[in-house]
Design an enzyme around this catalytic site. Structure first.
Site, PDB file in Angstrom:
ATOM      1  N   HIS A  24       0.634  -1.201   0.002  1.00  7.19           N
ATOM      2  CA  HIS A  24      -0.025  -0.091  -0.092  1.00  7.19           C
ATOM      3  C   HIS A  24       0.948   1.225  -0.052  1.00  7.19           C
ATOM      4  O   HIS A  24       0.739   1.798   0.928  1.00  7.19           O
ATOM      5  CB  HIS A  24      -1.058  -0.095   1.117  1.00  7.19           C
ATOM      6  CG  HIS A  24      -0.823  -0.261   2.524  1.00  7.19           C
ATOM      7  ND1 HIS A  24       0.450   0.190   3.028  1.00  7.19           N
ATOM      8  CD2 HIS A  24      -1.382  -1.029   3.362  1.00  7.19           C
ATOM      9  CE1 HIS A  24       0.308   0.111   4.380  1.00  7.19           C
ATOM     10  NE2 HIS A  24      -0.509  -1.146   4.697  1.00  7.19           N
ATOM     11  N   HIS A  78      -5.256  -8.713  14.657  1.00 10.56           N
ATOM     12  CA  HIS A  78      -5.540  -7.491  13.843  1.00 10.56           C
ATOM     13  C   HIS A  78      -6.326  -7.723  12.475  1.00 10.56           C
ATOM     14  O   HIS A  78      -6.088  -8.777  11.755  1.00 10.56           O
ATOM     15  CB  HIS A  78      -4.100  -7.002  13.362  1.00 10.56           C
ATOM     16  CG  HIS A  78      -3.785  -5.838  12.757  1.00 10.56           C
ATOM     17  ND1 HIS A  78      -4.732  -5.119  12.592  1.00 10.56           N
ATOM     18  CD2 HIS A  78      -2.846  -5.475  11.706  1.00 10.56           C
ATOM     19  CE1 HIS A  78      -4.459  -4.012  11.928  1.00 10.56           C
ATOM     20  NE2 HIS A  78      -3.281  -4.181  11.297  1.00 10.56           N
ATOM     21  N   GLU A  80      -6.249  -6.139   9.685  1.00  7.23           N
ATOM     22  CA  GLU A  80      -5.949  -5.823   8.287  1.00  7.23           C
ATOM     23  C   GLU A  80      -5.668  -7.026   7.499  1.00  7.23           C
ATOM     24  O   GLU A  80      -5.219  -7.898   8.025  1.00  7.23           O
ATOM     25  CB  GLU A  80      -4.793  -4.923   8.387  1.00  7.23           C
ATOM     26  CG  GLU A  80      -4.315  -4.269   6.956  1.00  7.23           C
ATOM     27  CD  GLU A  80      -3.281  -3.072   7.117  1.00  7.23           C
ATOM     28  OE1 GLU A  80      -2.904  -3.035   8.157  1.00  7.23           O
ATOM     29  OE2 GLU A  80      -3.016  -2.591   6.167  1.00  7.23           O
ATOM     30  N   ASP A  82      -3.663  -8.301   5.506  1.00  7.44           N
ATOM     31  CA  ASP A  82      -2.399  -9.164   5.256  1.00  7.44           C
ATOM     32  C   ASP A  82      -2.339 -10.307   6.575  1.00  7.44           C
ATOM     33  O   ASP A  82      -1.674 -11.215   6.358  1.00  7.44           O
ATOM     34  CB  ASP A  82      -1.084  -8.296   5.484  1.00  7.44           C
ATOM     35  CG  ASP A  82      -1.352  -7.354   6.489  1.00  7.44           C
ATOM     36  OD1 ASP A  82      -2.409  -6.903   6.859  1.00  7.44           O
ATOM     37  OD2 ASP A  82       0.164  -6.822   6.874  1.00  7.44           O
ATOM     38  N   HIS A 144      -1.775  -0.647  14.929  1.00  5.70           N
ATOM     39  CA  HIS A 144      -1.891   0.695  14.226  1.00  5.70           C
ATOM     40  C   HIS A 144      -3.187   1.119  13.788  1.00  5.70           C
ATOM     41  O   HIS A 144      -3.647   1.839  13.145  1.00  5.70           O
ATOM     42  CB  HIS A 144      -0.736   0.863  13.486  1.00  5.70           C
ATOM     43  CG  HIS A 144      -0.892  -0.007  12.083  1.00  5.70           C
ATOM     44  ND1 HIS A 144      -1.186   0.593  10.918  1.00  5.70           N
ATOM     45  CD2 HIS A 144      -1.049  -1.234  11.906  1.00  5.70           C
ATOM     46  CE1 HIS A 144      -1.253  -0.421   9.967  1.00  5.70           C
ATOM     47  NE2 HIS A 144      -1.298  -1.602  10.744  1.00  5.70           N
ATOM     48  N   ASP A 163       1.753  -6.461  14.226  1.00  8.13           N
ATOM     49  CA  ASP A 163       2.610  -5.596  13.493  1.00  8.13           C
ATOM     50  C   ASP A 163       3.757  -4.790  14.431  1.00  8.13           C
ATOM     51  O   ASP A 163       4.852  -4.398  13.717  1.00  8.13           O
ATOM     52  CB  ASP A 163       1.800  -4.442  13.043  1.00  8.13           C
ATOM     53  CG  ASP A 163       0.932  -4.925  11.717  1.00  8.13           C
ATOM     54  OD1 ASP A 163       1.206  -5.744  10.974  1.00  8.13           O
ATOM     55  OD2 ASP A 163      -0.237  -4.397  11.380  1.00  8.13           O
ATOM     56  N   TYR A 191       9.943   0.086   8.644  1.00  7.83           N
ATOM     57  CA  TYR A 191       8.596  -0.359   9.047  1.00  7.83           C
ATOM     58  C   TYR A 191       8.039   0.758  10.095  1.00  7.83           C
ATOM     59  O   TYR A 191       6.778   1.192   9.967  1.00  7.83           O
ATOM     60  CB  TYR A 191       8.621  -1.656   9.648  1.00  7.83           C
ATOM     61  CG  TYR A 191       7.118  -2.387   9.743  1.00  7.83           C
ATOM     62  CD1 TYR A 191       6.716  -3.198   8.700  1.00  7.83           C
ATOM     63  CD2 TYR A 191       6.288  -2.231  10.900  1.00  7.83           C
ATOM     64  CE1 TYR A 191       5.742  -3.757   8.915  1.00  7.83           C
ATOM     65  CE2 TYR A 191       5.312  -2.851  11.010  1.00  7.83           C
ATOM     66  CZ  TYR A 191       4.875  -3.340  10.133  1.00  7.83           C
ATOM     67  OH  TYR A 191       3.255  -4.027  10.176  1.00  7.83           O
ATOM     68  N   HIS A 222       5.188 -10.032  10.941  1.00  8.21           N
ATOM     69  CA  HIS A 222       6.176  -9.726   9.719  1.00  8.21           C
ATOM     70  C   HIS A 222       7.549  -9.716   9.736  1.00  8.21           C
ATOM     71  O   HIS A 222       8.154  -9.458  11.215  1.00  8.21           O
ATOM     72  CB  HIS A 222       5.975  -8.308   9.137  1.00  8.21           C
ATOM     73  CG  HIS A 222       4.644  -7.827   8.843  1.00  8.21           C
ATOM     74  ND1 HIS A 222       3.964  -8.584   7.583  1.00  8.21           N
ATOM     75  CD2 HIS A 222       3.505  -7.178   9.214  1.00  8.21           C
ATOM     76  CE1 HIS A 222       2.713  -8.128   7.333  1.00  8.21           C
ATOM     77  NE2 HIS A 222       2.737  -7.332   8.340  1.00  8.21           N
TER      78      HIS A 222
HETATM   79 FE1  FEO Z   1      -1.354  -3.536   9.950  1.00  5.59          FE
HETATM   80 FE2  FEO Z   1       0.510  -6.083   8.996  1.00  5.59          FE
HETATM   81  O1  FEO Z   1      -0.964  -5.186   9.007  1.00  5.59           O
END
Ligand code: FEO
Length: 389
Positions: A24, A78, A80, A82, A144, A163, A191, A222
């Site tokens: 993104h 989370h 999101e 991913d 976040h 994250d 990051y 990640h």
């Molecule tokens: Fe906020 Fe890795 O997603």
């Protein structure tokens, strides 16, 4: 496509995205991983999933250990995509599983997928018993997204941090000591600068909570898993979350006929003369997400644009929009640029730096091409007279 053992009964079962180069808008030159973790106990538990297109990779890794239909809990730290994107496909295999989420997480997952799933909602301090093990949750809203939470697994003392503490870094190595630490820290910084930077207060609270725990492993969503460098990463995050900067200058600019560039290099000379290290970042050759890595801990942020059609250049406007959204604090800014006849760009850049709430050094505005005397004046006096403002 095999799982990687973290401890007895605890496995990494995520996916490696060797090809992603734009996350993104964040340029991921080294790819990414989406980390999911499987815990084999009386209750078989999966922590997070992966991007939807990596579902097959995750399910193969899980299937090496256990039939996915036997999963009891899927913890979604989370929403999101991913991390939650494979949930709908996984729920077709694990139809008896209960989804564990924060209150906002449950809301977000229902909005995204509208799945008729069993949910159990966790608040800070709630404990999920898995059998021999338990996970205590801490809600970390806006670290976040509003839904974020982290979990601490006992007795192995593993913090599943989602994250936080992550890096976009594709590798078949899974632990921090298996890769050059300089690369891991560089990607951690990138990051942080591109994702976590606006949320320093929330990071501070999460670090305080983490420091009260005895942590042997930090397993983010990640990149590599922290084992050897836990105290290093905690102390680096502590510095960044307070916006503690170093005496460094990032000089970012775009240029049409090299006049703004001449000013940029004169400013660099001024900083160098004061012993302040500099990074020259031409927006034609540097991506804004890489520039944010430099800005994460830099005290001085100088931004230059010539004037084109009564405006700053679009590349500079893009940088300033991105910068404002990431809310770096305690910085000193400076606008500069050359112009032909109207010169609005320099004021526009200065206004944008003001709206970031930076302290400002006096702007440098030069008509047409800066002559040698102007260059020398900038190099000799700009920083010397203004850096303490
Ligand atoms: Fe906020 Fe890795 O997603």
């Amino acid at each position: 496509m095999k799982p990687i053992k973290i401890n007895d009964g605890i496995y990494w079962v995520g996916a490696i995205d060797w090809d992603v180069r734009n996350f993104h808008g964040y340029i991921t030159q080294r790819g990414a991983t989406y980390n999911a973790y499987l815990i084999i106990d009386e209750k078989i538990t999966l922590i997070d999933t992966v991007k939807p297109q990596f579902f097959d990779e995750m399910i193969k890794r899980i299937s090496h250990i256990v039939d996915p239909a036997k999963i009891d809990y899927i913890i979604s730290n989370h929403v999101e995509m991913d991390h939650s994107g494979s949930l709908p496909q996984l729920m077709e295999f694990a139809s008896n599983a209960t989804v564990i989420a924060s209150p906002k997480g449950k809301e977000g997952l229902q909005s995204h997928y509208n799945g008729a799933w069993k949910f159990e909602v966790m608040k800070s301090g709630d404990i999920l018993n898995l059998g021999k093990r338990s996970i205590e949750f801490l809600l970390t809203p806006m670290l976040h997204w509003p839904d974020n939470m982290i979990g601490y697994l006992k007795p192995e003392k593993i913090l599943f941090s989602n994250d936080a503490f992550g890096q976009h870094l594709a590798s078949s190595e899974r632990f921090d000591h298996e890769l050059p630490i300089a690369i891991v820290l560089e990607e951690t910084k990138k990051y942080y600068g591109n994702i976590i930077l606006p949320f320093g207060n929330q990071v501070t609270k999460a670090i305080e909570a983490a420091e009260a725990l005895d942590i042997e492993v930090i397993a983010p969503s990640h990149g590599v898993i922290w084992k050897k460098h836990i105290s290093d990463i905690l102390s680096i995050y502590k510095k960044w979350c307070k916006n503690n900067t170093e005496s460094k200058a990032v000089i970012v600019y775009d240029t049409m006929w090299n006049s703004t560039e001449k000013i940029a290099y004169a400013i660099q000379s001024a900083f160098e003369a004061k012993g302040i290290s500099t990074k020259m970042r031409n927006l034609k050759t540097n991506h804004i997400s890489d520039i944010m890595t430099d800005i994460t801990d830099a005290k001085f942020i100088c931004v230059g644009s010539p004037t084109l059609n009564n405006n700053m250049l679009p590349t500079v406007a893009g940088l300033l929009t991105y910068l404002k959204g990431l809310v770096p604090k305690n910085r000193i800014g400076m606008a500069f640029g050359s112009y032909g006849w109207s010169g609005q760009s320099i004021d526009q850049v200065e206004d944008a730096l003001k709206s970031c709430r930076f302290d400002l050094m006096e702007k440098i505005k030069t008509q047409y091409i800066p002559d040698q005397a102007s260059i020398e004046e900038i190099a000799a006096n700009t920083v010397k007279t203004q850096m303490h403002k």
